[in-house]
Design an enzyme around this catalytic site. Structure first.
Site, PDB file in Angstrom:
ATOM      1  N   GLU A 175     -24.828  -5.746  21.389  1.00  0.00           N
ATOM      2  CA  GLU A 175     -25.440  -4.505  21.884  1.00  0.00           C
ATOM      3  C   GLU A 175     -25.051  -4.283  23.325  1.00  0.00           C
ATOM      4  OE1 GLU A 175     -27.898  -4.211  24.346  1.00  0.00           O
ATOM      5  OE2 GLU A 175     -28.494  -2.134  24.021  1.00  0.00           O
ATOM      6  N   GLU A 176     -24.982  -5.356  24.077  1.00  0.00           N
ATOM      7  CA  GLU A 176     -24.708  -5.225  25.514  1.00  0.00           C
ATOM      8  C   GLU A 176     -23.287  -4.727  25.802  1.00  0.00           C
ATOM      9  OE1 GLU A 176     -28.575  -6.721  26.936  1.00  0.00           O
ATOM     10  OE2 GLU A 176     -27.055  -5.227  27.444  1.00  0.00           O
ATOM     11  N   ASP A 204     -36.279  -3.273  21.839  1.00  0.00           N
ATOM     12  CA  ASP A 204     -35.356  -3.815  22.837  1.00  0.00           C
ATOM     13  C   ASP A 204     -36.100  -3.848  24.169  1.00  0.00           C
ATOM     14  OD1 ASP A 204     -31.995  -2.829  23.982  1.00  0.00           O
ATOM     15  OD2 ASP A 204     -33.328  -4.494  24.532  1.00  0.00           O
ATOM     16  N   HIS A 291     -30.814  -8.094  33.151  1.00  0.00           N
ATOM     17  CA  HIS A 291     -29.383  -8.465  33.154  1.00  0.00           C
ATOM     18  C   HIS A 291     -29.056  -9.490  34.227  1.00  0.00           C
ATOM     19  CE1 HIS A 291     -27.767  -4.815  30.664  1.00  0.00           C
ATOM     20  NE2 HIS A 291     -28.664  -5.538  30.035  1.00  0.00           N
TER      21      HIS A 291
HETATM   22  N1  DTR Z   1     -29.747  -0.751  27.146  1.00  0.00           N
HETATM   23  C1  DTR Z   1     -30.781  -1.773  26.992  1.00  0.00           C
HETATM   24  C2  DTR Z   1     -31.896  -1.636  27.997  1.00  0.00           C
HETATM   25  C3  DTR Z   1     -32.516  -0.298  27.970  1.00  0.00           C
HETATM   26  C4  DTR Z   1     -32.432   0.614  28.925  1.00  0.00           C
HETATM   27  N2  DTR Z   1     -33.178   1.699  28.541  1.00  0.00           N
HETATM   28  C5  DTR Z   1     -33.699   1.489  27.344  1.00  0.00           C
HETATM   29  C6  DTR Z   1     -34.518   2.281  26.525  1.00  0.00           C
HETATM   30  C7  DTR Z   1     -34.901   1.790  25.304  1.00  0.00           C
HETATM   31  C8  DTR Z   1     -34.472   0.522  24.895  1.00  0.00           C
HETATM   32  C9  DTR Z   1     -33.648  -0.273  25.721  1.00  0.00           C
HETATM   33  C10 DTR Z   1     -33.286   0.241  26.955  1.00  0.00           C
HETATM   34  C11 DTR Z   1     -30.180  -3.143  27.152  1.00  0.00           C
HETATM   35  O1  DTR Z   1     -29.734  -3.458  28.251  1.00  0.00           O
HETATM   36  O2  DTR Z   1     -30.215  -3.905  26.187  1.00  0.00           O
HETATM   37 ZN    ZN Z   2     -29.453  -5.389  28.150  1.00  0.00          ZN
HETATM   38 ZN    ZN Z   3     -31.508  -4.909  25.358  1.00  0.00          ZN
END
Ligand code: DTR
Ligand code: ZN
Ligand code: ZN
Ligand code: CA
Length: 442
Positions: A175-176, A204, A291
């Site tokens: 996912e990242e 998440d 992160h």
């Molecule tokens: N992209 C996700 C973290 C993240 C940022 N905004 C949202 C909203 C809803 C769920 C996740 C996220 C990550 O770094 O995994």
């Molecule tokens: Zn993340």
């Molecule tokens: Zn995440």
């Protein structure tokens, strides 16, 4: 096998004393409040034990520590994470599938777990990404979502839940790197299979140390389900605004599948107004270790993780029930009946049914509650008034304690009125127990 029967909670003794001969009168639907969709359709969801969820996080932390400090795509720590989750689900009776894909020159893995049963044409999915970034163990992002979804799936198994819908759970890879695993799953799902998915619930980051309580505002029914849960706790929620397109619900939404989910915040800063309603620290990020290498087991707010884990169970139990089928009349016997240890004779707990016209339905429901220190000793049968035996449990479950389970029996050849018996035999030495209660619903 342990020897002693756990002490009986006082409330059980009171219940037994109140129930004359242990038989509590029937509760015919007419006597019940008009069933609402939530009450008629779904059995009560369980509390998800926070300790169990945190135990999974400890395992994921150990995996990261033993594998270069992370659980990132293409690294040993990710595959070890997948193997951990898969082993738990296999042991709980799930049908698991490992889906592989390639990204950035490395093999990625999605884990799909199907709970046997339910309408194959109406699938409720819940998922979370299991990978971390390379810079840290990813305990909040996203061990929190992965552990909570895992424990909810295990709770489904413990309850022997038989929802109307078919339940499917997913743990996504990479996912990242850009929602790679969930995109791969959706893109490789035939259109006919996609159309069967009534909803996808995404989790998440649901344990942020300075948490907010955000609900995805994509599908109104899913959104309302979560909002109803939190309003029951008296907790205000906000619409999730950080994430459109930023997590694994996006590929599902992009093909028209209803989506929803929960989020406790990442690198955005909590406002004063938010701190007023949720507590925590205004002017500080929801997750200061987002992160980063400090996203460890210390980077979790237990209250947020617990509430969100229970919210997942609430959603699975309620959304999984789909169209409400009002329960028929039910009859219960709450008298405690001792089960003699092997080689003692089987014991019976009787329920005399009256006032029910015709035969029992093909979906006769039997709720069993047996206290015992080794459920693998037990043979449990439903015996119809005419003596027909329907085996419910035949020594499965090993050394686990107690048998608290719902069964659906096709008793359509049986006249409903008459005396039904729950017959229990202890077929192995040493452990003992008793029938706490049982209920039959037509
Ligand atoms: N992209 C996700 C973290 C993240 C940022 N905004 C949202 C909203 C809803 C769920 C996740 C996220 C990550 O770094 O995994
Ligand atoms: Zn993340
Ligand atoms: Zn995440
Ligand atoms: Ca809980």
């Amino acid at each position: 096998m342990s020897l002693s029967v756990p002490p009986r909670p006082a409330v059980l003794a009171i219940a037994a004393a109140l129930a004359v001969g242990g038989l509590v009168s029937a509760t015919a639907p007419a006597a019940l409040a008009a069933p609402t969709a939530a009450t008629a359709a779904a059995p009560t969801p369980p509390d998800i034990p926070l300790a169990n969820v945190k135990a999974h996080l400890t395992q994921l932390q150990t995996i990261a520590t033993n594998n270069g400090g992370n659980r990132a795509h293409g690294r040993a720590g990710y595959k070890a994470s997948i193997d951990y989750v898969k082993a738990k689900l296999d042991a709980a009776g799930y049908t698991t599938t490992l889906q592989t894909f390639t990204s950035s020159g490395a093999t990625g893995y999605n884990l799909i777990a199907d709970w046997p049963g339910g309408d194959p044409n109406s699938v409720l999915m819940a998922g979370s990404h299991l990978d971390s970034v390379t810079s840290g163990p990813g305990i909040n992002d996203n061990g929190s979502g992965s552990a909570a979804v895992l424990e909810t799936a295990l709770a489904v198994s413990r309850a022997g839940l038989q929802p109307t819908k078919h339940l499917r759970f997913g743990w996504w890879g990479a996912e990242e790197l850009g929602l790679i695993g969930s995109k791969y799953y959706v893109n490789n799902l035939p259109a006919a299979e996609r159309s069967k998915i009534s909803g996808y619930l995404n989790f998440d980051m649901i344990g942020s140390p300075n948490p907010g309580y955000f609900v995805y505002d994509d599908d109104p029914t899913i959104e309302q389900t979560f909002k109803t849960y939190f309003s029951g706790l008296g907790i205000p929620t906000e619409i999730e605004t950080e994430g459109d397109g930023r997590s694994d619900h996006a590929p599902f939404k992009n093909v028209g599948i209803p989506v929803g989910g929960l989020f406790t915040g990442a690198d955005y800063t909590k406002t004063s107004a938010q701190a007023q309603k949720w507590g925590g620290t205004a002017g500080q990020a929801f997750d200061r270790c987002y992160h980063s290498s400090c996203d460890t087991t210390a980077n979790i707010n237990d209250t947020a993780l617990d509430r969100n884990s229970d919210a997942i169970a609430y959603a699975i139990w309620n959304l999984g029930a789909s169209t409400p089928v009002p329960p028929g009349p039910s009859f219960e016997n709450t008298a405690d009946v001792n089960i003699p240890d092997y080689p003692g004779a089987a014991v019976n707990s009787p329920i005399t049914v009256s006032g029910v016209t015709g035969n029992a339905p093909a979906t006769t429901k039997v709720d069993v509650n047996i206290v015992h220190t080794y459920r693998g000793d037990l043979v449990v049968d439903l015996v119809a008034p005419d003596g027909t035996v329907y085996n419910l449990h035949n020594r499965a479950g090993g050394s686990a304690d107690n048998l608290v389970q719902s069964y659906t029996v096709n008793a359509s050849s049986e006249v409903a009125n008459g005396t039904w018996n729950l017959r229990v035999k202890d077929a192995a030495g040493q452990d003992v127990g008793y029938i706490n209660s049982w209920k039959i619903t037509f």
